[in-house]
Design an enzyme around this catalytic site. Structure first.
Site, PDB file in Angstrom:
ATOM      1  N   HIS A  41      -9.141  21.723  13.055  1.00 48.01           N
ATOM      2  CA  HIS A  41      -9.235  20.276  12.828  1.00 48.01           C
ATOM      3  C   HIS A  41      -7.818  19.701  12.948  1.00 48.01           C
ATOM      4  CE1 HIS A  41     -12.852  21.906  10.940  1.00 48.01           C
ATOM      5  NE2 HIS A  41     -13.401  20.716  11.062  1.00 48.01           N
ATOM      6  N   SER A  99      -0.233  19.542  11.574  1.00 51.13           N
ATOM      7  CA  SER A  99      -0.195  20.997  11.661  1.00 51.13           C
ATOM      8  C   SER A  99      -0.014  21.516  13.090  1.00 51.13           C
ATOM      9  CB  SER A  99      -1.453  21.597  11.022  1.00 51.13           C
ATOM     10  OG  SER A  99      -2.629  21.051  11.579  1.00 51.13           O
ATOM     11  N   GLU A 117      -9.905  19.116  18.224  1.00 45.26           N
ATOM     12  CA  GLU A 117     -10.110  17.822  17.583  1.00 45.26           C
ATOM     13  C   GLU A 117     -11.336  17.158  18.196  1.00 45.26           C
ATOM     14  OE1 GLU A 117     -10.461  14.773  15.433  1.00 45.26           O
ATOM     15  OE2 GLU A 117      -8.939  16.273  14.918  1.00 45.26           O
ATOM     16  N   ASP A 142     -15.798  20.455  18.542  1.00 43.54           N
ATOM     17  CA  ASP A 142     -15.996  20.772  17.140  1.00 43.54           C
ATOM     18  C   ASP A 142     -15.231  22.040  16.784  1.00 43.54           C
ATOM     19  OD1 ASP A 142     -17.608  20.563  14.541  1.00 43.54           O
ATOM     20  OD2 ASP A 142     -18.104  22.574  15.251  1.00 43.54           O
ATOM     21  N   GLY A 143     -14.444  21.965  15.744  1.00 40.26           N
ATOM     22  CA  GLY A 143     -13.601  23.091  15.378  1.00 40.26           C
ATOM     23  C   GLY A 143     -14.376  24.291  14.865  1.00 40.26           C
ATOM     24  N   ASP A 168      -8.827  23.054   8.360  1.00 35.23           N
ATOM     25  CA  ASP A 168      -8.342  21.907   7.585  1.00 35.23           C
ATOM     26  C   ASP A 168      -9.252  20.701   7.861  1.00 35.23           C
ATOM     27  OD1 ASP A 168      -6.835  20.028   6.203  1.00 35.23           O
ATOM     28  OD2 ASP A 168      -5.423  19.748   7.855  1.00 35.23           O
TER      29      ASP A 168
END
Length: 285
Positions: A41, A99, A117, A142-143, A168
């Site tokens: 994310h 991050s 993302e 989608d992570g 995250d």
């Protein structure tokens, strides 16, 4: 909780996470063999503290800005501030790294980062940020699904034996997010047993996290370490009182790296009733 990162860039939670992340990446860098990082994310990667979102909330004033000019900080905190300063060469603090940008700073030539993302605008900004950096692959997806698609990591037919999965999420579904988190970590461990996992989680009332911690203990992992920072007592369910990082199979003696950092952050970022927690909730020989 709707935790849109741009509104909270540089707050207390957004200090704890990069302090821990950079310490993990530095541990990976101590060995010569290349490593892989999956950021599930990733957000847009870079934020302006005077921008529309962060400027509106002003949360950085209770986070990273309280550390400005601090001296005699523990190594993990000093390392974080050096990384932030490197992105602000003109002095002051205008740009705050997410991050993926911090991870990219830590990569060597053969290391690789996959940053995921889902939101289109954020993913577009992330792609623009890393345009031309062959070490970084940006995935507009989608992570959680990326864990299955991208692990075990490979590059040019070679598998990576070491690395980190950072989970995250924004926790928009609040408590309903935790089963997705633990399912993703479980799959990551099953597909890539050599990898480490790091999960950020918000703390409103600590007791609400008990089911999540039970699920972490049940993972097919040797060790699970919790590192938490609360800037106020956890007696309000309506506020972000603190946050934590759940570290699955962290490096050897990693608790000793974080032990001096957490009290230093508590003393500088916390108010009355602030506290920390550094505890192994699973530790096999």
């Amino acid at each position: 909780m709707n935790y849109r990162h741009a509104f909270h860039a540089g707050n207390h939670a957004d200090v704890l996470k990069p302090v821990v992340l950079l310490a993990l990446l530095d541990a990976l860098r101590r060995k010569d063999s290349p490593f892989f990082v999956l950021d599930t994310h990733a957000g847009r990667g870079r934020y302006r503290l005077q921008g529309e979102e962060a400027g509106r909330t002003g949360e950085a004033a209770g986070g990273v800005l309280r550390l400005a000019g601090a001296v005699d900080l523990p190594p993990a905190v000093a390392r974080y501030l050096e990384a932030v300063a490197a992105l602000n060469p003109d002095g002051g603090l205008q740009v705050y790294p997410g991050s993926p940008l911090l991870a990219a700073q830590a990569l060597r030539g053969e290391d690789r980062l996959a940053a995921c993302e889902l939101q289109p605008e954020e993913a577009a900004a992330l792609k623009a940020l890393f345009a031309g950096d062959a070490r970084v692959a940006v995935h507009a997806r989608d992570g959680y699904a990326a864990v299955r698609a991208l692990l075990p990591p490979r590059h040019q037919g070679r598998r990576f034996g070491r690395g980190l999965v950072l989970v995250d999420p924004p926790y928009e579904a609040q408590e309903a997010e935790y089963p997705q988190v633990t399912a993703a970590v479980r799959e990551a461990l099953e597909r890539w047993p050599q990898g480490m996992c790091a999960v950020w989680y918000p703390i409103k009332q600590r007791r609400q996290l008990a089911p999540f911690f039970r699920a972490l203990r049940a993972l097919p992992a040797r060790q699970v370490l919790l590192a938490e920072l609360l800037v106020r007592p956890d007696d309000s369910p309506l506020r972000l009182n603190g946050s934590g990082m759940a570290l699955v199979n962290p490096p050897w003696k990693f608790d000793q790296v974080l032990a001096p950092a957490l009290p230093a952050l508590r003393d500088r970022l916390g108010g009355a009733g602030a506290s920390t927690r550094l505890e192994w909730i699973k530790r096999e020989a």
